[in-house]
Design a protein around this motif. Structure first.
Motif, PDB file in Angstrom:
ATOM      1  N   GLY A 188       0.798  -1.213   0.000  1.00  0.00           N
ATOM      2  CA  GLY A 188       0.000   0.000   0.000  1.00  0.00           C
ATOM      3  C   GLY A 188       0.837   1.272   0.000  1.00  0.00           C
ATOM      4  O   GLY A 188       2.053   1.250   0.189  1.00  0.00           O
ATOM      5  N   ARG A 189       0.130   2.395  -0.207  1.00  0.00           N
ATOM      6  CA  ARG A 189       0.806   3.688  -0.249  1.00  0.00           C
ATOM      7  C   ARG A 189       1.191   4.137   1.157  1.00  0.00           C
ATOM      8  O   ARG A 189       0.407   3.999   2.093  1.00  0.00           O
ATOM      9  N   PRO A 190       2.361   4.782   1.296  1.00  0.00           N
ATOM     10  CA  PRO A 190       2.809   5.245   2.624  1.00  0.00           C
ATOM     11  C   PRO A 190       1.952   6.358   3.214  1.00  0.00           C
ATOM     12  O   PRO A 190       1.988   6.588   4.417  1.00  0.00           O
ATOM     13  N   ALA A 198       0.994   1.893  11.255  1.00  0.00           N
ATOM     14  CA  ALA A 198       2.017   0.909  11.619  1.00  0.00           C
ATOM     15  C   ALA A 198       3.344   1.584  11.915  1.00  0.00           C
ATOM     16  O   ALA A 198       4.049   1.222  12.864  1.00  0.00           O
ATOM     17  N   ARG A 199       3.696   2.582  11.104  1.00  0.00           N
ATOM     18  CA  ARG A 199       4.952   3.305  11.328  1.00  0.00           C
ATOM     19  C   ARG A 199       4.938   3.986  12.697  1.00  0.00           C
ATOM     20  O   ARG A 199       5.906   3.899  13.458  1.00  0.00           O
ATOM     21  N   ALA A 200       3.839   4.665  13.014  1.00  0.00           N
ATOM     22  CA  ALA A 200       3.763   5.366  14.298  1.00  0.00           C
ATOM     23  C   ALA A 200       3.841   4.389  15.467  1.00  0.00           C
ATOM     24  O   ALA A 200       4.502   4.658  16.480  1.00  0.00           O
ATOM     25  N   ILE A 201       3.209   3.232  15.328  1.00  0.00           N
ATOM     26  CA  ILE A 201       3.210   2.252  16.413  1.00  0.00           C
ATOM     27  C   ILE A 201       4.611   1.699  16.645  1.00  0.00           C
ATOM     28  O   ILE A 201       5.093   1.634  17.778  1.00  0.00           O
ATOM     29  N   MET A 277      -4.829  -3.250  14.501  1.00  0.00           N
ATOM     30  CA  MET A 277      -3.443  -3.017  14.093  1.00  0.00           C
ATOM     31  C   MET A 277      -2.495  -3.231  15.268  1.00  0.00           C
ATOM     32  O   MET A 277      -1.425  -3.846  15.132  1.00  0.00           O
ATOM     33  N   GLU A 278      -2.876  -2.735  16.439  1.00  0.00           N
ATOM     34  CA  GLU A 278      -2.055  -2.926  17.636  1.00  0.00           C
ATOM     35  C   GLU A 278      -1.905  -4.415  17.952  1.00  0.00           C
ATOM     36  O   GLU A 278      -0.814  -4.887  18.305  1.00  0.00           O
ATOM     37  N   LYS A 279      -2.989  -5.150  17.812  1.00  0.00           N
ATOM     38  CA  LYS A 279      -2.940  -6.585  18.102  1.00  0.00           C
ATOM     39  C   LYS A 279      -1.925  -7.299  17.208  1.00  0.00           C
ATOM     40  O   LYS A 279      -1.114  -8.103  17.686  1.00  0.00           O
ATOM     41  N   HIS A 280      -1.946  -6.994  15.922  1.00  0.00           N
ATOM     42  CA  HIS A 280      -1.068  -7.702  14.994  1.00  0.00           C
ATOM     43  C   HIS A 280       0.378  -7.229  15.076  1.00  0.00           C
ATOM     44  O   HIS A 280       1.299  -7.989  14.767  1.00  0.00           O
ATOM     45  N   LEU A 281       0.585  -5.987  15.511  1.00  0.00           N
ATOM     46  CA  LEU A 281       1.952  -5.493  15.679  1.00  0.00           C
ATOM     47  C   LEU A 281       2.510  -5.794  17.067  1.00  0.00           C
ATOM     48  O   LEU A 281       3.711  -5.695  17.291  1.00  0.00           O
ATOM     49  N   GLY A 282       1.625  -6.118  18.012  1.00  0.00           N
ATOM     50  CA  GLY A 282       2.083  -6.481  19.344  1.00  0.00           C
ATOM     51  C   GLY A 282       2.532  -5.307  20.182  1.00  0.00           C
ATOM     52  O   GLY A 282       3.393  -5.451  21.056  1.00  0.00           O
ATOM     53  N   ARG A 283       1.952  -4.143  19.926  1.00  0.00           N
ATOM     54  CA  ARG A 283       2.340  -2.967  20.692  1.00  0.00           C
ATOM     55  C   ARG A 283       1.219  -1.935  20.654  1.00  0.00           C
ATOM     56  O   ARG A 283       0.526  -1.805  19.649  1.00  0.00           O
ATOM     57  N   LYS A 284       1.059  -1.187  21.753  1.00  0.00           N
ATOM     58  CA  LYS A 284       0.045  -0.157  21.839  1.00  0.00           C
ATOM     59  C   LYS A 284       0.518   1.134  21.160  1.00  0.00           C
ATOM     60  O   LYS A 284       1.709   1.455  21.148  1.00  0.00           O
ATOM     61  N   ALA A 285      -0.437   1.867  20.617  1.00  0.00           N
ATOM     62  CA  ALA A 285      -0.136   3.144  19.982  1.00  0.00           C
ATOM     63  C   ALA A 285      -0.207   4.275  21.002  1.00  0.00           C
ATOM     64  O   ALA A 285      -0.955   4.206  21.981  1.00  0.00           O
ATOM     65  N   PHE A 326      -1.392  -7.708   5.927  1.00  0.00           N
ATOM     66  CA  PHE A 326      -0.670  -6.451   5.733  1.00  0.00           C
ATOM     67  C   PHE A 326       0.524  -6.360   6.669  1.00  0.00           C
ATOM     68  O   PHE A 326       1.634  -5.992   6.246  1.00  0.00           O
ATOM     69  N   VAL A 327       0.329  -6.675   7.951  1.00  0.00           N
ATOM     70  CA  VAL A 327       1.413  -6.562   8.930  1.00  0.00           C
ATOM     71  C   VAL A 327       2.543  -7.531   8.588  1.00  0.00           C
ATOM     72  O   VAL A 327       3.722  -7.204   8.729  1.00  0.00           O
ATOM     73  N   ALA A 328       2.203  -8.721   8.097  1.00  0.00           N
ATOM     74  CA  ALA A 328       3.243  -9.673   7.692  1.00  0.00           C
ATOM     75  C   ALA A 328       4.096  -9.070   6.575  1.00  0.00           C
ATOM     76  O   ALA A 328       5.331  -9.185   6.592  1.00  0.00           O
ATOM     77  N   TRP A 329       3.446  -8.435   5.594  1.00  0.00           N
ATOM     78  CA  TRP A 329       4.210  -7.787   4.523  1.00  0.00           C
ATOM     79  C   TRP A 329       5.019  -6.610   5.075  1.00  0.00           C
ATOM     80  O   TRP A 329       6.195  -6.438   4.719  1.00  0.00           O
ATOM     81  N   PHE A 330       4.408  -5.808   5.925  1.00  0.00           N
ATOM     82  CA  PHE A 330       5.070  -4.631   6.488  1.00  0.00           C
ATOM     83  C   PHE A 330       6.352  -5.030   7.201  1.00  0.00           C
ATOM     84  O   PHE A 330       7.405  -4.401   7.019  1.00  0.00           O
ATOM     85  N   ARG A 331       6.301  -6.085   8.003  1.00  0.00           N
ATOM     86  CA  ARG A 331       7.495  -6.560   8.705  1.00  0.00           C
ATOM     87  C   ARG A 331       8.566  -7.029   7.722  1.00  0.00           C
ATOM     88  O   ARG A 331       9.750  -6.751   7.889  1.00  0.00           O
ATOM     89  N   GLU A 332       8.130  -7.757   6.695  1.00  0.00           N
ATOM     90  CA  GLU A 332       9.102  -8.288   5.739  1.00  0.00           C
ATOM     91  C   GLU A 332       9.729  -7.169   4.909  1.00  0.00           C
ATOM     92  O   GLU A 332      10.944  -7.127   4.714  1.00  0.00           O
ATOM     93  N   TYR A 333       8.897  -6.240   4.433  1.00  0.00           N
ATOM     94  CA  TYR A 333       9.411  -5.182   3.568  1.00  0.00           C
ATOM     95  C   TYR A 333      10.379  -4.274   4.319  1.00  0.00           C
ATOM     96  O   TYR A 333      11.427  -3.886   3.793  1.00  0.00           O
ATOM     97  N   TYR A 334      10.035  -3.922   5.556  1.00  0.00           N
ATOM     98  CA  TYR A 334      10.896  -3.059   6.350  1.00  0.00           C
ATOM     99  C   TYR A 334      11.854  -3.846   7.237  1.00  0.00           C
ATOM    100  O   TYR A 334      12.565  -3.274   8.074  1.00  0.00           O
TER     101      TYR A 334
END
Length: 360
Positions: A188-190, A198-201, A277-285, A326-334
């Motif tokens: 997706g677009r940034p 996701a970036r902020a979290i 989003m917090e659940k899949h990233l494992g961290r609170k915003a 999405f989060v799986a891709w986000f982790r892999e891409y970054y």
């Protein structure tokens, strides 16, 4: 078929090209690789497609360049055009309005003119749920009027629908406009909420939630968008039988022109979306609640009955599953480390970044 896809290095465009090539079509991609956001992501999308299905023709042209577009059509003679190139973003249109006139209006005119002089079987183009603007009657139906856009971006998308109708009426070009509802997913677009959130979290920076997180959005997973396009590809619109000039239906016409909503049909408040989003990233915003922004609509909610009736397809990827992907891709891409489930919500940071981590 031989298909020209504009915006082929974009989020929806790259996924679309991949599906078309897998289905056996001959695809010509077009993109100008501009710097509205990091062009490296656009090149990475093209590489991702080619890694799976091999190389395909990709021309670097701006749709606002009328001579280059005309020459491309003369040279390639596409049978179908899927026009996804546009200057995107509601908020950006407040500061850079001319970019929307040049690309969304001038660029679309160039596509229509080329389809006029090199007749195609079908022109499919991207519209947007933003055209519903001040309309508060939900779910949004393609049969509703869309005369009160709240941003220049939305106004240009409304104008695209009108431009397509006039060319369809005058020159018989079969045109289908697709009103996309909050598309998300891998690549997706940034500037859109999934990557921004996701970036902020992961950085622990403040995350701005406008309208105090009470917006509702009808999130639509990218695979559902692409499946809809694939099913509509060979369903070029016909003149609507019994179309009544005294009581005109805004979604059909006496010309071969049609409008569809493509949305998940399950609106979700942004605060609930953030919780997933917090659940899949494992961290609170770290959330900062703010009032409504100019140009934003309060809620979006798609009525997709026409899409289902005409194609047999209804968007089906639930938000929880879509965000997991999405989060799986986000982790892999970054190249971000994964938090063990036992530490989810407890660790104050995501650990040290790996050496080749891309810039967030």
């Amino acid at each position: 078929m031989k298909i020209l896809v504009t915006g082929a290095a974009g989020f929806i465009g790259a996924h679309c090209v991949l599906r078309l090539l897998r289905d056996g079509h001959q695809v010509i991609g077009l993109d100008n690789f501009n710097d509205y956001y990091d062009p490296a992501l656009k090149h990475a999308r093209v590489n991702w497609v080619e890694e799976q299905v091999g190389e395909f023709p990709m021309v670097r042209i701006d749709v606002a360049d009328s001579e280059a577009i005309a020459a491309l059509f003369t040279r390639t003679q596409p049978e179908v055009v899927i026009h996804l190139a546009a200057q995107a973003g509601v908020r950006y249109s407040l500061d850079n309005p001319k970019a929307y006139l040049d690309c969304n209006l001038g660029g679309f005119l160039n596509i229509l003119e080329s389809c006029r002089h090199h007749p195609v079987k079908h022109l499919i183009y991207a519209s947007s749920s933003s055209v519903y603007g001040a309309n508060q009657h939900t779910p949004y139906s393609a049969h509703d009027g869309v005369n009160h856009p709240l941003s220049l971006y939305a106004a240009t998308k409304k104008a695209n629908e009108l431009m397509a109708h006039s060319y369809s009426h005058l020159f018989g070009i079969p045109c289908t406009g697709l009103r996309f509802f909050t598309v998300y997913g891998p690549w997706g677009r940034p500037d859109m909420s999934p990557i921004r959130f996701a970036r902020a979290i992961v950085e622990g920076s403040p995350l701005k939630l406008f309208n105090y997180g009470q917006h509702q959005r009808d999130f639509t997973y990218i695979d559902d968008i692409i499946e809809s396009i694939a099913r509509l590809l060979e369903r070029a619109p016909q003149v609507a039988s019994g179309w009544d000039r005294e009581h005109p239906d805004p979604s059909t016409s006496m010309a071969p022109w049609r409008i569809y909503n493509i949305g998940g049909e399950h609106p979700v408040e942004l605060k609930d979306y953030l919780a997933l989003m917090e659940k899949h990233l494992g961290r609170k915003a770290d959330v900062e609640l703010l009032p409504l922004q100019p140009g934003d609509v309060l809620n979006t909610y798609a009525d997709v009955h026409e899409l289902e009736h005409d194609t047999g397809f209804h968007p089906r990827v639930e938000l929880d599953e879509g965000l997991r992907r999405f989060v799986a891709w986000f982790r892999e891409y970054y190249l971000l480390p994964v938090i063990p489930p036992s530490l989810a919500g407890e660790s104050p940071c995501l650990g040290e970044p790996v050496q080749k981590r891309r810039t967030l």
